[in-house]
Design a protein around this motif. Structure first.
Motif, PDB file in Angstrom:
ATOM      1  N   PRO A 192       0.815  -1.234   0.000  1.00 11.33           N
ATOM      2  CA  PRO A 192       0.000   0.000   0.000  1.00 11.33           C
ATOM      3  C   PRO A 192       0.842   1.276   0.000  1.00 11.33           C
ATOM      4  N   SER A 193       1.996   1.243   0.666  1.00 11.85           N
ATOM      5  CA  SER A 193       2.819   2.453   0.696  1.00 11.85           C
ATOM      6  C   SER A 193       3.401   2.753  -0.688  1.00 11.85           C
ATOM      7  N   GLU A 194       3.711   1.721  -1.457  1.00  6.90           N
ATOM      8  CA  GLU A 194       4.206   1.951  -2.817  1.00  6.90           C
ATOM      9  C   GLU A 194       3.089   2.455  -3.715  1.00  6.90           C
ATOM     10  N   LEU A 195       1.887   1.929  -3.519  1.00  6.30           N
ATOM     11  CA  LEU A 195       0.738   2.394  -4.284  1.00  6.30           C
ATOM     12  C   LEU A 195       0.455   3.857  -3.960  1.00  6.30           C
ATOM     13  N   GLN A 196       0.513   4.192  -2.673  1.00  5.53           N
ATOM     14  CA  GLN A 196       0.304   5.577  -2.238  1.00  5.53           C
ATOM     15  C   GLN A 196       1.363   6.493  -2.847  1.00  5.53           C
ATOM     16  N   GLU A 197       2.605   6.034  -2.887  1.00  3.66           N
ATOM     17  CA  GLU A 197       3.690   6.830  -3.469  1.00  3.66           C
ATOM     18  C   GLU A 197       3.455   7.060  -4.958  1.00  3.66           C
ATOM     19  N   LEU A 198       2.962   6.036  -5.636  1.00  3.77           N
ATOM     20  CA  LEU A 198       2.664   6.149  -7.060  1.00  3.77           C
ATOM     21  C   LEU A 198       1.548   7.160  -7.304  1.00  3.77           C
ATOM     22  N   PHE A 199       0.499   7.115  -6.483  1.00  2.00           N
ATOM     23  CA  PHE A 199      -0.583   8.097  -6.583  1.00  2.00           C
ATOM     24  C   PHE A 199      -0.066   9.509  -6.321  1.00  2.00           C
ATOM     25  N   GLU A 211       3.015  10.696  -6.546  1.00  4.17           N
ATOM     26  CA  GLU A 211       3.912  11.114  -7.626  1.00  4.17           C
ATOM     27  C   GLU A 211       3.107  11.535  -8.853  1.00  4.17           C
ATOM     28  N   THR A 212       2.072  10.762  -9.189  1.00  2.00           N
ATOM     29  CA  THR A 212       1.236  11.085 -10.343  1.00  2.00           C
ATOM     30  C   THR A 212       0.501  12.406 -10.121  1.00  2.00           C
ATOM     31  N   SER A 213      -0.032  12.601  -8.931  1.00  2.00           N
ATOM     32  CA  SER A 213      -0.718  13.861  -8.612  1.00  2.00           C
ATOM     33  C   SER A 213       0.235  15.045  -8.716  1.00  2.00           C
ATOM     34  N   ALA A 214       1.438  14.879  -8.173  1.00  4.17           N
ATOM     35  CA  ALA A 214       2.449  15.946  -8.239  1.00  4.17           C
ATOM     36  C   ALA A 214       2.826  16.240  -9.685  1.00  4.17           C
ATOM     37  N   ILE A 221       2.763  19.605 -14.535  1.00  6.29           N
ATOM     38  CA  ILE A 221       2.435  19.799 -15.954  1.00  6.29           C
ATOM     39  C   ILE A 221       1.538  21.025 -16.121  1.00  6.29           C
ATOM     40  N   ASN A 222       0.513  21.146 -15.283  1.00  6.63           N
ATOM     41  CA  ASN A 222      -0.386  22.306 -15.363  1.00  6.63           C
ATOM     42  C   ASN A 222       0.358  23.614 -15.121  1.00  6.63           C
ATOM     43  N   SER A 223       1.244  23.627 -14.130  1.00  3.77           N
ATOM     44  CA  SER A 223       2.038  24.836 -13.843  1.00  3.77           C
ATOM     45  C   SER A 223       2.934  25.186 -15.018  1.00  3.77           C
ATOM     46  N   ASN A 258       7.742  17.608 -21.190  1.00  2.00           N
ATOM     47  CA  ASN A 258       7.675  16.373 -21.979  1.00  2.00           C
ATOM     48  C   ASN A 258       8.143  15.174 -21.171  1.00  2.00           C
ATOM     49  N   LYS A 259       9.211  15.353 -20.384  1.00  3.91           N
ATOM     50  CA  LYS A 259       9.741  14.267 -19.552  1.00  3.91           C
ATOM     51  C   LYS A 259       8.720  13.889 -18.473  1.00  3.91           C
ATOM     52  N   THR A 260       8.093  14.890 -17.879  1.00  3.70           N
ATOM     53  CA  THR A 260       7.091  14.652 -16.836  1.00  3.70           C
ATOM     54  C   THR A 260       5.876  13.925 -17.408  1.00  3.70           C
ATOM     55  N   ILE A 261       5.476  14.282 -18.613  1.00  2.00           N
ATOM     56  CA  ILE A 261       4.346  13.612 -19.263  1.00  2.00           C
ATOM     57  C   ILE A 261       4.682  12.144 -19.505  1.00  2.00           C
ATOM     58  N   THR A 262       5.900  11.869 -19.968  1.00  2.00           N
ATOM     59  CA  THR A 262       6.327  10.485 -20.212  1.00  2.00           C
ATOM     60  C   THR A 262       6.299   9.676 -18.920  1.00  2.00           C
ATOM     61  N   THR A 263       6.857  10.233 -17.859  1.00  2.00           N
ATOM     62  CA  THR A 263       6.875   9.573 -16.555  1.00  2.00           C
ATOM     63  C   THR A 263       5.452   9.315 -16.061  1.00  2.00           C
ATOM     64  N   SER A 264       4.587  10.312 -16.208  1.00  2.00           N
ATOM     65  CA  SER A 264       3.202  10.194 -15.751  1.00  2.00           C
ATOM     66  C   SER A 264       2.441   9.134 -16.533  1.00  2.00           C
ATOM     67  N   THR A 265       2.679   9.072 -17.828  1.00  2.00           N
ATOM     68  CA  THR A 265       2.006   8.083 -18.663  1.00  2.00           C
ATOM     69  C   THR A 265       2.343   6.674 -18.203  1.00  2.00           C
TER      70      THR A 265
END
Length: 110
Positions: free
Chosen positions: A35-42, A44-47, A52-54, A87-94
């Motif tokens: 669960p802690s890895e799942l939480q970290e993934l969420f 990171e994705t939110s961040a 990206i929006n900023s 672009n790098k952030t989008i790739t990571t997020s995808t």
């Protein structure tokens, strides 16, 4: 900053949250996910979505200055750097979103 590998979970470092290999490849089972890895993934994705929006806001502001008296080499360099980071952030997020969708699909089968 954490980077994510392919859908098989190789991007999670030493522990594979999806369990071991089977004949069909990796089976994402909800009971095997830390669960802690799942939480970290969420998180990171939110961040990343926030970043990206900023960056898009920053890019829009910089683009309006191109061709005006505020158009400098510094502005153009900053624009290029922000574009590359975005672009790098989008790739990571995808990649992260693909992993999250595998987890969700796996947990719905349990």
């Amino acid at each position: 900053k954490m980077s994510y590998g392919s859908i098989d979970g190789s991007g999670f470092g030493s522990r594979n949250p999806f369990g071991g290999p089977s004949r069909q490849g990796y089976q994402p089972l909800a009971t095997q996910i830390d669960p802690s890895e799942l939480q970290e993934l969420f998180q990171e994705t939110s961040a990343n979505v926030f970043r990206i929006n900023s960056n898009v806001t920053s890019l829009e502001r910089s683009l309006r200055s191109l061709g005006t008296s505020n158009d400098t080499q510094e502005l153009q360099d900053g624009l290029h750097a922000t574009q590359q980071e975005t672009n790098k952030t989008i790739t990571t997020s995808t990649k992260a979103i693909k992993q999250l969708s595998e987890v969700v699909r796996g947990s719905s089968r349990v």
